[in-house]
Design a protein around this motif. Structure first.
Motif, PDB file in Angstrom:
ATOM      1  N   MET A   1       0.852  -1.186   0.000  1.00  0.00           N
ATOM      2  CA  MET A   1       0.000   0.000   0.000  1.00  0.00           C
ATOM      3  C   MET A   1       0.890   1.238   0.000  1.00  0.00           C
ATOM      4  O   MET A   1       1.748   1.395   0.869  1.00  0.00           O
ATOM      5  N   HIS A   2       0.710   2.105  -0.990  1.00  0.00           N
ATOM      6  CA  HIS A   2       1.599   3.239  -1.167  1.00  0.00           C
ATOM      7  C   HIS A   2       0.977   4.519  -0.614  1.00  0.00           C
ATOM      8  O   HIS A   2      -0.237   4.636  -0.462  1.00  0.00           O
ATOM      9  N   ALA A   3       1.834   5.500  -0.310  1.00  0.00           N
ATOM     10  CA  ALA A   3       1.340   6.819   0.060  1.00  0.00           C
ATOM     11  C   ALA A   3       0.683   7.451  -1.158  1.00  0.00           C
ATOM     12  O   ALA A   3       0.817   6.986  -2.282  1.00  0.00           O
ATOM     13  N   THR A   4      -0.048   8.515  -0.933  1.00  0.00           N
ATOM     14  CA  THR A   4      -0.762   9.162  -2.026  1.00  0.00           C
ATOM     15  C   THR A   4       0.196   9.922  -2.926  1.00  0.00           C
ATOM     16  O   THR A   4       1.373  10.093  -2.626  1.00  0.00           O
ATOM     17  N   ALA A   5      -0.355  10.434  -4.038  1.00  0.00           N
ATOM     18  CA  ALA A   5       0.471  11.079  -5.055  1.00  0.00           C
ATOM     19  C   ALA A   5       1.221  12.289  -4.503  1.00  0.00           C
ATOM     20  O   ALA A   5       2.312  12.618  -4.970  1.00  0.00           O
ATOM     21  N   ASP A   6       0.656  12.967  -3.510  1.00  0.00           N
ATOM     22  CA  ASP A   6       1.343  14.129  -2.955  1.00  0.00           C
ATOM     23  C   ASP A   6       2.319  13.736  -1.836  1.00  0.00           C
ATOM     24  O   ASP A   6       2.804  14.576  -1.079  1.00  0.00           O
ATOM     25  N   ASN A   7       2.565  12.400  -1.728  1.00  0.00           N
ATOM     26  CA  ASN A   7       3.625  11.881  -0.857  1.00  0.00           C
ATOM     27  C   ASN A   7       3.360  12.084   0.615  1.00  0.00           C
ATOM     28  O   ASN A   7       4.274  12.256   1.415  1.00  0.00           O
ATOM     29  N   ASN A   8       2.088  12.044   1.017  1.00  0.00           N
ATOM     30  CA  ASN A   8       1.737  12.105   2.432  1.00  0.00           C
ATOM     31  C   ASN A   8       1.628  10.698   2.993  1.00  0.00           C
ATOM     32  O   ASN A   8       0.846   9.877   2.482  1.00  0.00           O
ATOM     33  N   PRO A   9       2.387  10.360   4.032  1.00  0.00           N
ATOM     34  CA  PRO A   9       2.210   9.061   4.674  1.00  0.00           C
ATOM     35  C   PRO A   9       0.799   8.937   5.243  1.00  0.00           C
ATOM     36  O   PRO A   9       0.129   9.936   5.536  1.00  0.00           O
ATOM     37  N   PHE A  10       0.375   7.705   5.429  1.00  0.00           N
ATOM     38  CA  PHE A  10      -0.962   7.465   5.956  1.00  0.00           C
ATOM     39  C   PHE A  10      -1.074   7.895   7.418  1.00  0.00           C
ATOM     40  O   PHE A  10      -0.110   7.830   8.185  1.00  0.00           O
ATOM     41  N   ALA A  11      -2.277   8.338   7.766  1.00  0.00           N
ATOM     42  CA  ALA A  11      -2.681   8.470   9.168  1.00  0.00           C
ATOM     43  C   ALA A  11      -3.563   7.274   9.469  1.00  0.00           C
ATOM     44  O   ALA A  11      -4.501   6.989   8.720  1.00  0.00           O
ATOM     45  N   VAL A  12      -3.268   6.554  10.546  1.00  0.00           N
ATOM     46  CA  VAL A  12      -4.065   5.390  10.937  1.00  0.00           C
ATOM     47  C   VAL A  12      -4.812   5.749  12.222  1.00  0.00           C
ATOM     48  O   VAL A  12      -4.191   6.105  13.235  1.00  0.00           O
ATOM     49  N   VAL A  13      -6.136   5.669  12.166  1.00  0.00           N
ATOM     50  CA  VAL A  13      -7.001   6.053  13.282  1.00  0.00           C
ATOM     51  C   VAL A  13      -7.716   4.812  13.797  1.00  0.00           C
ATOM     52  O   VAL A  13      -8.405   4.126  13.030  1.00  0.00           O
ATOM     53  N   THR A  14      -7.574   4.507  15.069  1.00  0.00           N
ATOM     54  CA  THR A  14      -8.324   3.392  15.655  1.00  0.00           C
ATOM     55  C   THR A  14      -9.586   3.937  16.331  1.00  0.00           C
ATOM     56  O   THR A  14      -9.733   5.138  16.539  1.00  0.00           O
ATOM     57  N   GLY A  15     -10.499   3.029  16.658  1.00  0.00           N
ATOM     58  CA  GLY A  15     -11.729   3.434  17.328  1.00  0.00           C
ATOM     59  C   GLY A  15     -12.676   4.208  16.436  1.00  0.00           C
ATOM     60  O   GLY A  15     -13.337   5.136  16.891  1.00  0.00           O
ATOM     61  N   LEU A  16     -12.768   3.817  15.154  1.00  0.00           N
ATOM     62  CA  LEU A  16     -13.657   4.525  14.235  1.00  0.00           C
ATOM     63  C   LEU A  16     -15.097   4.512  14.706  1.00  0.00           C
ATOM     64  O   LEU A  16     -15.856   5.439  14.426  1.00  0.00           O
ATOM     65  N   GLU A  17     -15.475   3.486  15.456  1.00  0.00           N
ATOM     66  CA  GLU A  17     -16.874   3.350  15.876  1.00  0.00           C
ATOM     67  C   GLU A  17     -17.241   4.305  17.010  1.00  0.00           C
ATOM     68  O   GLU A  17     -18.403   4.317  17.445  1.00  0.00           O
ATOM     69  N   TYR A  18     -16.297   5.100  17.467  1.00  0.00           N
ATOM     70  CA  TYR A  18     -16.568   6.107  18.486  1.00  0.00           C
ATOM     71  C   TYR A  18     -16.553   7.499  17.860  1.00  0.00           C
ATOM     72  O   TYR A  18     -15.911   7.719  16.832  1.00  0.00           O
ATOM     73  N   MET A  19     -17.254   8.424  18.502  1.00  0.00           N
ATOM     74  CA  MET A  19     -17.377   9.776  17.962  1.00  0.00           C
ATOM     75  C   MET A  19     -16.012  10.403  17.709  1.00  0.00           C
ATOM     76  O   MET A  19     -15.784  11.013  16.652  1.00  0.00           O
ATOM     77  N   GLN A  20     -15.092  10.269  18.652  1.00  0.00           N
ATOM     78  CA  GLN A  20     -13.789  10.887  18.465  1.00  0.00           C
ATOM     79  C   GLN A  20     -13.022  10.239  17.316  1.00  0.00           C
ATOM     80  O   GLN A  20     -12.184  10.882  16.667  1.00  0.00           O
ATOM     81  N   GLY A  21     -13.306   8.959  17.044  1.00  0.00           N
ATOM     82  CA  GLY A  21     -12.637   8.275  15.961  1.00  0.00           C
ATOM     83  C   GLY A  21     -13.069   8.777  14.596  1.00  0.00           C
ATOM     84  O   GLY A  21     -12.232   9.104  13.741  1.00  0.00           O
ATOM     85  N   ILE A  22     -14.371   8.852  14.382  1.00  0.00           N
ATOM     86  CA  ILE A  22     -14.840   9.314  13.073  1.00  0.00           C
ATOM     87  C   ILE A  22     -14.538  10.795  12.876  1.00  0.00           C
ATOM     88  O   ILE A  22     -14.213  11.244  11.773  1.00  0.00           O
ATOM     89  N   GLN A  23     -14.587  11.580  13.957  1.00  0.00           N
ATOM     90  CA  GLN A  23     -14.227  12.993  13.827  1.00  0.00           C
ATOM     91  C   GLN A  23     -12.766  13.144  13.405  1.00  0.00           C
ATOM     92  O   GLN A  23     -12.445  13.946  12.520  1.00  0.00           O
ATOM     93  N   ALA A  24     -11.890  12.373  14.037  1.00  0.00           N
ATOM     94  CA  ALA A  24     -10.468  12.462  13.693  1.00  0.00           C
ATOM     95  C   ALA A  24     -10.238  12.050  12.249  1.00  0.00           C
ATOM     96  O   ALA A  24      -9.464  12.698  11.520  1.00  0.00           O
ATOM     97  N   ALA A  25     -10.887  10.979  11.817  1.00  0.00           N
ATOM     98  CA  ALA A  25     -10.720  10.519  10.431  1.00  0.00           C
ATOM     99  C   ALA A  25     -11.171  11.592   9.448  1.00  0.00           C
ATOM    100  O   ALA A  25     -10.505  11.859   8.440  1.00  0.00           O
TER     101      ALA A  25
END
Length: 408
Positions: free
Chosen positions: A1-25
């Motif tokens: 899995m590669h970084a995007t075309a503008d060369n930004n590394p991925f941000a990995v967010v856990t706890g998507l099922e919580y409000m703070q998780g989806i907000q952060a994403a």
């Protein structure tokens, strides 16, 4: 899995099922145009329907193993944003193993554990001279009876850590107790869900006396961004989570937040909740949250303080964003579904008029879950709430007026 075309590394967010998780994403993907991988422990949760993520990974309580699988697929190290307290603790304990694939912004493990364990934190706070309410630690009925003779009613009873068993039995993080009989009944009802209760004197004051400060500290404990806000309403009332908040200026809250986290040599995302006593004007620390985004991270971003992006850039050694200073523009944050419930509760009790409600939500604002460009999480959340409402047992558990000890 590669970084995007503008060369930004991925941000990995856990706890998507919580409000703070989806907000952060959403903040990282939509506001800052970063590639986001989100991890959810509930494969059926409506927040998984978000369109902001490059990928949503559902895990069966094997977070560390799944993070390693994700990490091995990445072309370069990602920045890891834990989404829950349990995730923070687990990631901290396994940081050496994860460091091959992720940048993590956390203080030493012993600092993480002290700040997350309410028993350790309140003991530290009192010894270090921070103002906290009078506190008793309750491990058994004998200690409860002894504390009940000393505490001033009303008081607050809460677990030292919200276990899965506690969340199963109650949606409330704490209880406001008004009599000794209610104290005993609450203890008996929930004693199997926690090894230790925390009993504290109640700090008098309305919801609006509850302040919070979000901040990010670099590896040298230098505060790179901070944002102060306060609650307007919460759900459940009195002892719940913010449903409507607003940006505000309070230099005491800011100074106490910086002092606490700099005292312990903190690194990472930090949050401190403080309440001002209506009778004396004194400020008391309620609790910290560390190492992760909070529900109020979104109001900081809406107010122009790029809290999460500051962490992302600092973790990668990139130039920091310029928008890191609070300008007090009066932005608001609203959890629409919960705030309607809260407003209706106060209206029914005669404590809120329609004009007062309309004034309270007026002005620039950001939403917790609702989004015109990412509607399915909110719609799914509404459907989930409707199903819970028509479940008599679940409705009873969430009734803020229910007396502990009643039949469910």
């Amino acid at each position: 899995m590669h970084a995007t075309a503008d060369n930004n590394p991925f941000a990995v967010v856990t706890g998507l099922e919580y409000m703070q998780g989806i907000q952060a994403a959403r903040i990282l993907a939509k506001r800052h145009h970063l590639p986001v991988i989100a991890v959810s422990t509930n494969k059926n949760h409506p927040y998984n329907l978000t369109n902001c993520c490059h990928q949503v990974v559902c895990t069966d309580n094997n977070l560390i193993e799944d993070l390693i699988v994700i990490g091995r697929q990445l072309a370069e190290k990602a920045v890891l944003f834990p989404g829950t307290d349990a995730d923070v603790l687990l990631i901290s304990q396994n940081r050496r193993q994860l460091s091959q694939w992720f940048h993590m912004c956390l203080p030493p493990a012993e600092v993480v554990e002290m700040l997350m364990d309410k028993l350790q934190f309140y003991a530290f706070a009192r010894e270090a001279g921070f103002r906290v309410p009078d506190t008793w630690f309750i491990h058994n009925r004998q200690e409860l009876d002894s504390a009940a003779r000393k505490v001033v009613f009303p008081c607050v009873l809460k677990p030292h850590y919200r276990t899965a068993k506690w969340n199963e039995l109650s949606p409330f993080k704490a209880f406001r107790i008004v009599t000794a009989e209610q104290l005993t009944a609450t203890y008996e009802q929930y004693k199997a869900a926690t090894e230790c209760f925390i009993l504290q004197n109640w700090i008098e004051g309305p919801d609006a006396n509850l302040y919070s400060c979000n901040a990010y500290f670099d590896a040298n404990t230098k505060p790179l961004a901070s944002f102060v806000a306060r609650k307007i309403r919460q759900w459940p009332p009195v002892m719940g989570q913010s449903s409507l908040g607003e940006e505000c200026r309070d230099d005491v809250v800011l100074a106490e937040t910086l002092r606490l986290f700099q005292t312990v040599g903190f690194h990472g995302l930090a949050y401190l909740e403080i309440k001002r006593d209506q009778r004396t004007g004194e400020y008391f620390i309620v609790e910290p949250n560390i190492g992760r985004p909070t529900g109020r991270s979104a109001i900081a971003e809406a107010g122009g303080v790029e809290l999460l992006y500051t962490m992302y850039c600092d973790a990668l050694g990139r130039p920091l964003p310029s928008n890191r200073v609070q300008h007090y523009g009066g932005v608001k944050w609203i959890n629409l579904r919960q705030d309607l419930r809260s407003a209706f509760y106060y209206w029914r009790k005669g404590e809120l008029t329609f004009n007062q409600w309309r004034k309270s939500v007026r002005g620039p604002k950001t939403f917790a879950i609702f989004s015109w460009t990412d509607p399915y999480p909110f719609l799914g959340d509404l459907w989930r709430a409707a199903r819970l409402f028509f479940n008599k047992e679940e409705r009873g558990k969430r009734n803020p007026d229910r007396t502990i000890g009643e039949e469910k």
